[in-house]
Design an enzyme around this catalytic site. Structure first.
Site, PDB file in Angstrom:
ATOM      1  N   ASP A  70       0.714  -1.370  -0.087  1.00 27.26           N
ATOM      2  CA  ASP A  70       0.085  -0.055   0.204  1.00 27.26           C
ATOM      3  C   ASP A  70       0.830   1.155   0.024  1.00 27.26           C
ATOM      4  O   ASP A  70       2.145   1.150   0.226  1.00 27.26           O
ATOM      5  CB  ASP A  70      -0.784   0.054   1.141  1.00 27.26           C
ATOM      6  N   ASN A 138      -8.899  -1.599  12.982  1.00 28.44           N
ATOM      7  CA  ASN A 138     -10.171  -1.700  12.553  1.00 28.44           C
ATOM      8  C   ASN A 138     -10.250  -2.970  11.671  1.00 28.44           C
ATOM      9  O   ASN A 138     -11.346  -3.145  11.007  1.00 28.44           O
ATOM     10  CB  ASN A 138     -10.566  -0.442  11.535  1.00 28.44           C
ATOM     11  N   HIS A 140      -8.267  -3.971   9.313  1.00 26.02           N
ATOM     12  CA  HIS A 140      -7.860  -3.840   7.766  1.00 26.02           C
ATOM     13  C   HIS A 140      -6.772  -4.633   7.578  1.00 26.02           C
ATOM     14  O   HIS A 140      -5.845  -5.012   8.321  1.00 26.02           O
ATOM     15  CB  HIS A 140      -7.519  -2.355   7.281  1.00 26.02           C
ATOM     16  N   GLU A 145      -9.922  -0.903   3.896  1.00 25.65           N
ATOM     17  CA  GLU A 145     -10.596  -0.542   5.072  1.00 25.65           C
ATOM     18  C   GLU A 145     -12.097  -1.196   5.026  1.00 25.65           C
ATOM     19  O   GLU A 145     -12.612  -1.465   4.077  1.00 25.65           O
ATOM     20  CB  GLU A 145     -10.742   1.089   5.052  1.00 25.65           C
TER      21      GLU A 145
HETATM   22  P1  PGA Z   1       1.344  -1.724  12.967  1.00 27.64           P
HETATM   23  O1  PGA Z   1       0.060  -1.622  11.579  1.00 27.64           O
HETATM   24  O2  PGA Z   1       2.161  -2.865  12.543  1.00 27.64           O
HETATM   25  O3  PGA Z   1       2.013  -0.589  12.640  1.00 27.64           O
HETATM   26  O4  PGA Z   1       0.523  -1.939  13.939  1.00 27.64           O
HETATM   27  C1  PGA Z   1      -0.673  -2.426  11.118  1.00 27.64           C
HETATM   28  C2  PGA Z   1      -1.501  -1.900  10.097  1.00 27.64           C
HETATM   29  O5  PGA Z   1      -2.057  -0.862  10.285  1.00 27.64           O
HETATM   30  O6  PGA Z   1      -1.719  -2.823   9.151  1.00 27.64           O
END
Ligand code: PGA
Length: 250
Positions: A70, A138, A140, A145
């Site tokens: 992404d 959330n 994702h 999302e």
């Molecule tokens: P993080 O992010 O590893 O920094 O918690 C995970 C994500 O948002 O996919």
């Protein structure tokens, strides 16, 4: 198809080692693997572990293709918030993967066309071998999302307030986080032959249980992992899962 395998680990260090074991197994079996590489804090230990195993001659990464998961939209060249920059520092440089073996997302021009060409390139090649993913608070995967379903293609997305807030810790304030991005779609991710989802920290406690045990649907995009055809492992540390371990744990 089956429930994801859940591997419980004590802490982020063990999470990195166990995640790296799974990645190494795939790369050793198929040295020309196409590997989706998430940024975010959680997979960093896994990447450091891969780099140290490579230095020790335990794996060879000279044939793998790294696929970007992404990226934010609207950033200028060299912007510190670029996720490709983060991927470069944490994965591409330590593993010495040159630009001609990096598949980057389209960020300008006709995004609809660019994104469908991206998905087609993955499909034409026979799909992804390995997806190393983190989990959003959330639910994702990448920037798929909620609501996102299992047919979601690679595309431009609006980031949710939860994601913007969660990513503010990396860039300063929430107002510093871009609101639009491009993400590889769930459709391509879920078809990967192996998926390693790394989950760490208390903030993921509720969501990781929903992902593993909750109903499958677009409200929790990562819940589709329960229906993925490939080999899916959720590596989760004690802080994320809590102290009770379920009997079907492996
Ligand atoms: P993080 O992010 O590893 O920094 O918690 C995970 C994500 O948002 O996919």
């Amino acid at each position: 198809m089956g429930r994801p395998r859940v591997v419980f680990v004590d802490d982020p260090d063990e999470l990195g080692r166990v995640g790296a074991d799974l990645a190494v197994e795939t790369i050793t079996r198929d040295p020309a693997s196409w590997v989706v590489v998430a940024t975010g804090r959680t997979p960093m230990g896994l990447y450091a572990e891969l780099a140290s195993r490579r230095r020790a001659g335990l794996i060879h990464t000279d044939q793998i293709t790294a696929v970007q998961l992404d990226e934010y939209l609207g950033l200028g060249a060299g912007d510190r918030r670029s996720l490709l920059g983060w991927m470069r520092r944490s994965f591409l440089e330590p593993l010495e993967i040159p630009d001609d073996r990096v598949m980057t997302l389209p960020l300008d021009g006709d995004l609809v066309r660019g994104c469908s060409a991206f998905d087609e390139a993955i499909e034409d090649r026979g799909g992804l071998d390995l997806a190393i993913l983190g989990l959003g608070e959330n639910g994702h995967l990448g920037f798929n999302e909620p609501p996102s379903d299992d047919e979601a293609r690679t595309r431009k997305v609006q980031l949710s307030p939860v994601t913007i807030e969660a990513n503010a810790r990396y860039w300063g304030a929430a107002s510093d986080v871009p609101s639009e991005a491009v993400t590889v779609g769930l459709h391509s991710l879920l078809a990967a032959r192996r998926i390693v989802l790394v989950v760490s920290g208390e903030a993921k406690h509720e969501i990781v249980r929903e992902v593993v045990d909750g109903p499958v649907g677009p409200a929790v995009p990562a819940s589709y992992l329960q229906e993925a055809e490939g080999d899916v492992t959720v590596v989760v540390d004690r802080a994320a899962w809590g102290s009770d371990r379920v009997p079907r744990a492996t």
